[in-house]
Design a protein around this motif. Structure first.
Motif, PDB file in Angstrom:
ATOM      1  N   ALA A  25      77.616  52.049  34.449  1.00 36.36           N
ATOM      2  CA  ALA A  25      78.926  52.237  35.069  1.00 36.36           C
ATOM      3  C   ALA A  25      80.012  52.420  34.011  1.00 36.36           C
ATOM      4  O   ALA A  25      80.921  53.243  34.154  1.00 36.36           O
ATOM      5  CB  ALA A  25      79.258  51.051  35.965  1.00 36.36           C
ATOM      6  N   MET A  26      79.896  51.654  32.908  1.00 31.90           N
ATOM      7  CA  MET A  26      80.908  51.735  31.860  1.00 31.90           C
ATOM      8  C   MET A  26      80.897  53.073  31.130  1.00 31.90           C
ATOM      9  O   MET A  26      81.866  53.420  30.453  1.00 31.90           O
ATOM     10  CB  MET A  26      80.709  50.601  30.851  1.00 31.90           C
ATOM     11  N   PHE A  29      83.252  54.670  34.007  1.00 36.10           N
ATOM     12  CA  PHE A  29      84.434  53.944  34.458  1.00 36.10           C
ATOM     13  C   PHE A  29      85.547  53.965  33.418  1.00 36.10           C
ATOM     14  O   PHE A  29      85.315  53.724  32.236  1.00 36.10           O
ATOM     15  CB  PHE A  29      84.035  52.499  34.748  1.00 36.10           C
ATOM     16  N   ASN A  30      86.783  54.270  33.868  1.00 33.57           N
ATOM     17  CA  ASN A  30      87.934  54.253  32.969  1.00 33.57           C
ATOM     18  C   ASN A  30      89.040  53.322  33.459  1.00 33.57           C
ATOM     19  O   ASN A  30      90.156  53.350  32.960  1.00 33.57           O
ATOM     20  CB  ASN A  30      88.486  55.666  32.768  1.00 33.57           C
ATOM     21  N   ASN A  33      88.822  54.948  38.285  1.00 31.58           N
ATOM     22  CA  ASN A  33      88.047  56.041  38.904  1.00 31.58           C
ATOM     23  C   ASN A  33      86.806  55.523  39.625  1.00 31.58           C
ATOM     24  O   ASN A  33      85.688  55.992  39.396  1.00 31.58           O
ATOM     25  CB  ASN A  33      87.658  57.077  37.841  1.00 31.58           C
ATOM     26  N   ASP A  34      86.992  54.575  40.533  1.00 31.43           N
ATOM     27  CA  ASP A  34      85.866  53.964  41.232  1.00 31.43           C
ATOM     28  C   ASP A  34      84.993  54.983  41.951  1.00 31.43           C
ATOM     29  O   ASP A  34      83.759  54.911  41.897  1.00 31.43           O
ATOM     30  CB  ASP A  34      86.368  52.924  42.236  1.00 31.43           C
ATOM     31  N   VAL A  37      82.578  56.794  39.733  1.00 18.98           N
ATOM     32  CA  VAL A  37      81.449  55.941  39.364  1.00 18.98           C
ATOM     33  C   VAL A  37      80.427  55.887  40.496  1.00 18.98           C
ATOM     34  O   VAL A  37      79.209  55.992  40.273  1.00 18.98           O
ATOM     35  CB  VAL A  37      81.932  54.513  39.013  1.00 18.98           C
ATOM     36  N   GLN A  38      80.906  55.757  41.718  1.00 17.43           N
ATOM     37  CA  GLN A  38      80.005  55.673  42.865  1.00 17.43           C
ATOM     38  C   GLN A  38      79.191  56.953  43.032  1.00 17.43           C
ATOM     39  O   GLN A  38      77.999  56.916  43.342  1.00 17.43           O
ATOM     40  CB  GLN A  38      80.810  55.378  44.133  1.00 17.43           C
ATOM     41  N   LEU A  54      81.782  47.130  40.225  1.00 19.03           N
ATOM     42  CA  LEU A  54      83.149  47.621  40.027  1.00 19.03           C
ATOM     43  C   LEU A  54      84.173  46.500  40.212  1.00 19.03           C
ATOM     44  O   LEU A  54      85.163  46.427  39.476  1.00 19.03           O
ATOM     45  CB  LEU A  54      83.445  48.775  40.994  1.00 19.03           C
ATOM     46  N   HIS A  58      86.832  45.361  37.385  1.00 23.10           N
ATOM     47  CA  HIS A  58      88.278  45.287  37.647  1.00 23.10           C
ATOM     48  C   HIS A  58      88.821  43.896  37.337  1.00 23.10           C
ATOM     49  O   HIS A  58      89.946  43.753  36.841  1.00 23.10           O
ATOM     50  CB  HIS A  58      88.567  45.655  39.108  1.00 23.10           C
TER      51      HIS A  58
END
Length: 445
Positions: A25-26, A29-30, A33-34, A37-38, A54, A58
């Motif tokens: 995910a990392m 992920f920024n 931008n969930d 990622v999904q 996520l 967060h």
């Protein structure tokens, strides 16, 4: 590394150990931008798993441990610097003729000489006069080989004790020696004055003797080991570091660290040689082997701790909870503005490795700094002002690397020595892995 996934949040210094899903995910992920990622992970993981990860990411972001804001230059860098430490070159001469010596076997490209007592006194007065209200100062007795001038060392220490009483300053003292000249009298003196010692040994006998012989070409291994053991034993294994150097001749340097451990030394460091065209110089083609060696050394480090035979390795020592202050992270050793080297004649250079590079002569202890503009150049040569460093994840651990090495390879202190950068990043990866593993182990106990 070592079967685990790690993520470093550069600006906060937080190190996270993740599972496979969070690690993937990392890569996407920024922080905002969930949905992206999904989509990226939806074909491999369940929706609920992704949503849970996520949420955890967060939470870390909200705590300032992920995507932390950029570090800005502290106001202290706009103030006049305080001199914190000096390297006193009490001897520009040496009893060894090390093949890779940056000091020209002790003379630093000039005449062989010893520091007179009055110059040592002037140097102590210089640091006191320029350290402001700072209480703690440092002095390293250096060479060449400082044991060749113990008369001045003893006089300087006596003068320091006198000035401590007069000013309220407290001096931390270190002496750097090749150990071959250590004897009972010198060891008793160093112990009585609480002087930390840096010793030199390159590991295995054949490796050490090939690069660290006497002037007649004979090996120094036996005398070095004997002197070093006597000193280390006399202080119950405390207040020393055993430092080695590896070259293209011993790319398997982890074996040299193990050899030093087998000899009973526990406070260790081994550094890559700094050389350009010499046949023993390290080159880019050596990096894969060297990276593997650092990982082998990191595993050995953890294995030894697990069986109660742990040792300290300088480059693996990181405090993940209470790291150095921001100013220290930005400028490292402080060469050229907080730290200076003093030659036997009293000349001031940015650090011990700049001695002999005449364009970096800054002044003299009797007259003070004459090239104040150059000291400001060094003060501003921190990682936030170097283009290569600003984009590097390791910037707050290496502090931009060594200025002297940068100058040697690039003729400027503003551009880092890139091969050194690659080695430093690998050491840091290993160190971060080690510290994270030790933290996890402690939590499980």
């Amino acid at each position: 590394m070592n079967g685990l996934y790690f993520v470093l949040d550069v600006n906060s210094g937080a190190v996270h150990v993740l599972d496979g899903l969070a690690y993937e995910a990392m890569a996407v992920f920024n922080g905002v931008n969930d949905k992206e990622v999904q989509v990226a992970l939806g074909s491999k993981y369940g929706e609920g798993e992704i949503v849970e990860v996520l949420a955890e990411l967060h939470e870390l972001k909200d705590q300032g441990l992920l995507f932390a804001p950029e570090v800005t230059t502290p106001v202290t860098f706009r103030e006049k610097p305080l001199v914190k430490s000096l390297c006193l070159h009490v001897a520009h001469d040496c009893n060894l003729r090390c093949g890779y010596c940056f000091a020209g076997t002790g003379d630093f490209g000039h005449d062989r000489s010893l520091m007179p007592k009055h110059v040592a006194e002037q140097a102590i007065d210089f640091i006191i006069a320029n350290s402001g209200a700072r209480k703690n100062c440092e002095v390293d007795f250096f060479g060449g080989e400082p044991l060749l001038n113990m008369e001045t060392v003893r006089h300087a220490v006596s003068y320091i004790r006198k000035r401590e009483a007069e000013t309220g300053k407290v001096f931390k003292l270190t002496l750097t020696t090749n150990a071959a000249l250590l004897n009972n009298s010198i060891i008793e003196y160093l112990n009585s004055e609480n002087i930390s010692v840096v010793l030199s040994l390159d590991g295995r006998r054949e490796v050490h003797d090939a690069m660290r012989p006497y002037a007649d070409g004979s090996g120094s291994f036996d005398e070095v080991v004997a002197g070093a053991k006597q000193l280390v034993d006399s202080r119950q294994g405390q207040s020393y570091y055993m430092r080695g150097t590896f070259t293209a001749h011993n790319l398997d340097f982890a074996a040299d660290v193990k050899a030093m451990v087998d000899l009973g030394f526990k406070q260790l460091s081994i550094e890559p040689v700094i050389a350009k065209e010499e046949e023993y110089a390290l080159k880019e083609e050596h990096l894969p082997v060297l990276f593997s060696e650092y990982e082998n050394l990191a595993k050995y480090y953890l294995d030894q701790r697990a069986i109660g035979q742990g040792f300290e390795f300088f480059h693996f020592n990181l405090d993940l909870s209470n790291g150095p202050c921001v100013a220290k992270r930005l400028s490292g050793c402080g060469a050229g503005h907080e730290y200076f080297a003093v030659t036997p004649d009293g000349d001031l250079y940015p650090c011990h490795q700049f001695v002999g590079r005449d364009n970096y002569l800054l002044g003299n202890v009797s007259e003070g700094i004459k090239k104040s503009k150059m000291t400001e150049v060094f003060r501003q040569a921190h990682v936030l002002n170097k283009s290569e460093c600003r984009e590097c994840w390791a910037r707050f651990y290496c502090s931009g690397g060594c200025h002297a090495n940068a100058d040697l390879f690039n003729a400027t202190i503003d551009k880092p020595y890139l091969l050194g950068c690659e080695l430093q990043k690998k050491r840091l990866e290993c160190a971060l892995m080690i510290q994270a593993c030790l933290t996890l182990q402690k939590g499980q106990e």
